[in-house]
Design an enzyme around this catalytic site. Structure first.
Site, PDB file in Angstrom:
ATOM      1  N   THR A 186      14.077   0.399   1.505  1.00 52.31           N
ATOM      2  CA  THR A 186      13.144  -0.692   1.196  1.00 52.31           C
ATOM      3  C   THR A 186      13.224  -1.690   2.346  1.00 52.31           C
ATOM      4  O   THR A 186      14.201  -1.709   3.098  1.00 52.31           O
ATOM      5  CB  THR A 186      13.551  -1.408  -0.101  1.00 52.31           C
ATOM      6  OG1 THR A 186      14.847  -1.967   0.114  1.00 52.31           O
ATOM      7  CG2 THR A 186      13.620  -0.458  -1.270  1.00 52.31           C
ATOM      8  N   GLU A 332      10.369   2.523  -4.250  1.00 55.56           N
ATOM      9  CA  GLU A 332      11.205   2.997  -5.365  1.00 55.56           C
ATOM     10  C   GLU A 332      10.424   3.882  -6.337  1.00 55.56           C
ATOM     11  O   GLU A 332      10.997   4.498  -7.224  1.00 55.56           O
ATOM     12  CB  GLU A 332      11.761   1.800  -6.156  1.00 55.56           C
ATOM     13  CG  GLU A 332      12.808   0.984  -5.438  1.00 55.56           C
ATOM     14  CD  GLU A 332      12.228  -0.127  -4.577  1.00 55.56           C
ATOM     15  OE1 GLU A 332      11.080  -0.010  -4.119  1.00 55.56           O
ATOM     16  OE2 GLU A 332      12.939  -1.124  -4.366  1.00 55.56           O
ATOM     17  N   LYS A 441       4.826 -22.300  -7.941  1.00 57.38           N
ATOM     18  CA  LYS A 441       5.137 -22.920  -9.235  1.00 57.38           C
ATOM     19  C   LYS A 441       4.751 -24.391  -9.173  1.00 57.38           C
ATOM     20  O   LYS A 441       5.425 -25.195  -8.549  1.00 57.38           O
ATOM     21  CB  LYS A 441       6.623 -22.757  -9.547  1.00 57.38           C
ATOM     22  CG  LYS A 441       6.995 -21.293  -9.647  1.00 57.38           C
ATOM     23  CD  LYS A 441       8.428 -21.061 -10.047  1.00 57.38           C
ATOM     24  CE  LYS A 441       8.697 -19.570 -10.108  1.00 57.38           C
ATOM     25  NZ  LYS A 441       9.250 -19.011  -8.881  1.00 57.38           N
ATOM     26  N   TRP A 446       2.014 -21.336 -13.074  1.00 55.36           N
ATOM     27  CA  TRP A 446       2.053 -20.467 -11.904  1.00 55.36           C
ATOM     28  C   TRP A 446       0.675 -20.336 -11.261  1.00 55.36           C
ATOM     29  O   TRP A 446      -0.321 -20.148 -11.948  1.00 55.36           O
ATOM     30  CB  TRP A 446       2.536 -19.063 -12.297  1.00 55.36           C
ATOM     31  CG  TRP A 446       3.991 -18.994 -12.644  1.00 55.36           C
ATOM     32  CD1 TRP A 446       4.882 -20.034 -12.680  1.00 55.36           C
ATOM     33  CD2 TRP A 446       4.718 -17.831 -13.005  1.00 55.36           C
ATOM     34  NE1 TRP A 446       6.119 -19.593 -13.035  1.00 55.36           N
ATOM     35  CE2 TRP A 446       6.056 -18.235 -13.250  1.00 55.36           C
ATOM     36  CE3 TRP A 446       4.393 -16.490 -13.149  1.00 55.36           C
ATOM     37  CZ2 TRP A 446       7.049 -17.339 -13.628  1.00 55.36           C
ATOM     38  CZ3 TRP A 446       5.371 -15.597 -13.531  1.00 55.36           C
ATOM     39  CH2 TRP A 446       6.696 -16.013 -13.765  1.00 55.36           C
TER      40      TRP A 446
HETATM   41  P1  AMP Z   1       6.882  -1.198  -0.416  1.00 49.05           P
HETATM   42  O1  AMP Z   1       8.066  -0.692  -1.115  1.00 49.05           O
HETATM   43  O2  AMP Z   1       7.132  -1.603   1.002  1.00 49.05           O
HETATM   44  O3  AMP Z   1       5.723  -0.257  -0.522  1.00 49.05           O
HETATM   45  O4  AMP Z   1       6.435  -2.557  -1.115  1.00 49.05           O
HETATM   46  C1  AMP Z   1       6.151  -2.607  -2.494  1.00 49.05           C
HETATM   47  C2  AMP Z   1       5.540  -3.917  -2.871  1.00 49.05           C
HETATM   48  O5  AMP Z   1       4.288  -4.113  -2.197  1.00 49.05           O
HETATM   49  C3  AMP Z   1       5.182  -4.026  -4.327  1.00 49.05           C
HETATM   50  O6  AMP Z   1       6.296  -4.328  -5.127  1.00 49.05           O
HETATM   51  C4  AMP Z   1       4.132  -5.107  -4.319  1.00 49.05           C
HETATM   52  O7  AMP Z   1       4.711  -6.404  -4.279  1.00 49.05           O
HETATM   53  C5  AMP Z   1       3.409  -4.872  -3.022  1.00 49.05           C
HETATM   54  N1  AMP Z   1       2.176  -4.111  -3.250  1.00 49.05           N
HETATM   55  C6  AMP Z   1       1.979  -2.790  -3.095  1.00 49.05           C
HETATM   56  N2  AMP Z   1       0.701  -2.464  -3.377  1.00 49.05           N
HETATM   57  C7  AMP Z   1       0.076  -3.606  -3.731  1.00 49.05           C
HETATM   58  C8  AMP Z   1      -1.254  -3.942  -4.160  1.00 49.05           C
HETATM   59  N3  AMP Z   1      -2.217  -3.031  -4.232  1.00 49.05           N
HETATM   60  N4  AMP Z   1      -1.497  -5.232  -4.477  1.00 49.05           N
HETATM   61  C9  AMP Z   1      -0.539  -6.175  -4.388  1.00 49.05           C
HETATM   62  N5  AMP Z   1       0.719  -5.927  -3.983  1.00 49.05           N
HETATM   63  C10 AMP Z   1       1.025  -4.666  -3.663  1.00 49.05           C
END
Ligand code: AMP
Length: 543
Positions: A186, A332, A441, A446
């Protein structure tokens, strides 16, 4: 009583075997890192993956469970490595070249990577970094002898020579489908990056899930281009969903600017593609500058990784005639969690209503379950208004991080807390309000930074926008909107505020709008709120 069906472990190399046997002539077109367009097919890819599987065991000493890293663009060679290494029960750990050197060194050492397969692009990076990677035994440079550079890398091996040493008739071994096969860290915006370890079973099931009609609907008639890199979040499973569907693959290589992506979309007659919004912003900008260009083959575009602004969706749908599927997920989750496709009920909505739903992140396909809860874990209603912590479950969702770090995100009932805050509406469509740590916030309520950004980007002259909460003496936090103007535009603070007015609640209005040349991004293409908050650390609202 057990069923009387065959034991057929879900192993990823069986996906490639299927593609080679039943779609053998189907093309894989890549932009080679060396420059030219390269063409192969599933039959050849399977033979070369088998040869590689044989060679990595004989020459590199790879055994079941050995972790092999790649730092590579999306090309046919990267696919061969995935299948060849996973096919012997070893693990492919994809490295993101956009990470800082310190993070890369941490990740490679933490994972205990034994060999690194690197594209030519990254040879200089590893020449500098290798002294900090003492456990790495050597580097395989993904090219042929003619392009092999002079290098100070430890134990450099030429990829094409390695493959030539292997037997293309190598027989894949059989083993437990729960064996690990892929690893991805991550991005670690808080604390150290954490390793996610995919299994053969989770990847095959997730690949099938993504190909479903109400997911990406991938068929053997499709030509699919994953612009989303194989080094980020398992390439949204496309390196599995494509071959298992018999779809042709188009791999964009190292060039991801608007003109190069356009060229691959047309050269490869791509029907479906997938990437984060920033890639599509670059493509659309290029198309705007070249109004005679069209996208005649492109049927649908999967957009995720961060929220897809309405302006991008409308440009594809209304101007270029390609549908957009908004998707959400995370490393994940292998990574897909939801997709914004029409349910039977949503299909009855009038067009304007459907557009509001289409902008949301979508519904979970079979094999993902989700709920929203309050801070003490109580489930919240699906009314489209109540925000809660988004938690997920499924056979392609992690149950632990590698070496057990950061495991407080997993609860005893098996739910994984995504760290996202979301609503779920009566039709089952989930909408991300924010990352829990980015929500603004204000006065105990929110404000969704994502929604502010998406609306701001619809204001003409705005290229990119980011909203952050900054301390406020009375309200705790108030929103600051940071904007990058489109080249040549002189859009003002007042223009942006006038655009927002009426589209959001009055108390959501940013207290100020500031203009910058560039907004910082993370290694995975998301706006870096952390860096922005640091950049504006001294900023004070005047009222
Ligand atoms: P990653 O593990 O780098 O793919 O990041 C995951 C995170 O990206 C998620 O927990 C979200 O916060 C954000 N994310 C992924 N897809 C979207 C989406 N379509 N809209 C908003 N946030 C997203």
């Amino acid at each position: 009583m057990l069923g009387l069906m065959q034991d057929f472990p879900l192993l990823v190399h069986r996906v490639l075997d299927h593609a080679a046997r039943w779609h053998g002539d189907t093309e894989i077109v890549s932009r080679a890192v060396e420059g030219p367009i390269h063409r192969t097919n599933y039959r050849e890819l399977n033979a070369r993956s088998r040869a590689l599987a044989d060679a990595v065991q004989k020459r590199l000493g790879v055994k079941p469970g050995t972790i092999i890293a790649t730092m590579a663009w999306n090309t046919w060679r990267h696919m061969e490595i995935w299948y060849g290494v996973m096919g012997v029960g070893a693990i492919v750990h994809t490295l993101n070249p956009r990470l800082f050197a310190d993070q890369l060194a941490y990740i490679v050492n933490h994972a205990e990577d034994q060999w690194i397969f690197t594209d030519l692009t990254f040879v200089p990076l590893f020449e500098k970094l290798q002294d900090r990677l003492p456990k790495v035994r050597g580097f395989v440079v993904m090219t042929d002898r003619a392009h092999m550079p002079e290098t100070t890398l430890r134990n450099p091996v030429c990829y094409e020579e390695l493959i030539a040493e292997g037997d293309a008739g190598f027989e894949w071994p059989d083993f437990d489908e729960n064996t690990a096969c892929g690893m991805c860290y991550t991005s670690g915006t808080t604390g150290n990056p954490k390793g996610v370890l995919y299994s053969h079973r989770s990847n095959v099931l997730h690949g099938l899930m993504c190909a479903l009609g109400d997911a990406m609907a991938i068929s053997g008639r499709d030509r699919i281009m994953p612009v989303v890199p194989m080094f980020h979040a398992n390439a949204w499973s496309i390196a599995f969903s494509g071959p298992l569907s018999g779809a042709s693959m188009v791999m964009p290589g190292a060039k991801l600017d608007g003109a190069s992506i356009y060229e691959m979309l047309n050269e490869g007659k791509v029907t479906i593609t997938a990437a984060v919004p920033t890639v599509w912003l670059m493509l659309l900008h290029y198309l705007e500058q070249n109004p005679h260009l069209k996208l005649p083959h492109l049927d649908r575009v999967v957009i995720g990784g961060s929220a897809c602004p309405e302006a991008i969706m409308k440009a594809f749908v209304e101007h270029y005639g390609s549908d957009v599927i908004h998707a959400w997920g995370m490393t994940e989750m292998s990574p897909i969690g939801t997709l914004g496709v029409k349910s039977a009920k949503a299909a009855e909505l009038p067009s304007a209503e459907w557009w509001k739903v289409k902008l949301k992140q979508g519904r979970p396909p079979f094999m993902v379950d989700m709920k929203i809860t309050d801070d003490v874990g109580k489930s919240l209603p699906h009314d489209g208004r109540t925000f809660g912590r988004l938690k997920v479950k499924g056979p392609s969702v992690a149950r632990s991080y590698f070496k057990g770090e950061g495991n407080d995100a997993f609860d005893a009932q098996g739910w994984f807390d995504t760290g996202d805050v979301a609503t779920i509406d009566e039709y089952g469509y989930m909408q991300i309000t924010d990352r829990a740590k980015d929500v603004i916030k204000s006065g105990g309520e929110w404000i969704s930074s994502i929604e502010l950004e998406n609306i701001a980007i619809g204001c003409s002259g705005v290229q990119e926008a980011a909203a952050i909460g900054l301390p406020h003496p009375k309200w705790d936090e108030r929103p600051l909107l940071v904007v990058v103007r489109k080249p040549g535009s002189n859009v003002s603070r007042e223009d942006v505020l006038a655009h927002l007015k009426g589209r959001i609640a009055n108390w959501w209005m940013p207290d100020d709008v500031v203009f910058v040349e560039e907004i910082p991004h993370t290694a995975t293409g998301k706006i870096s709120k952390l860096a922005l908050r640091e950049q504006f650390g001294d900023y004070r609202f005047t009222s």
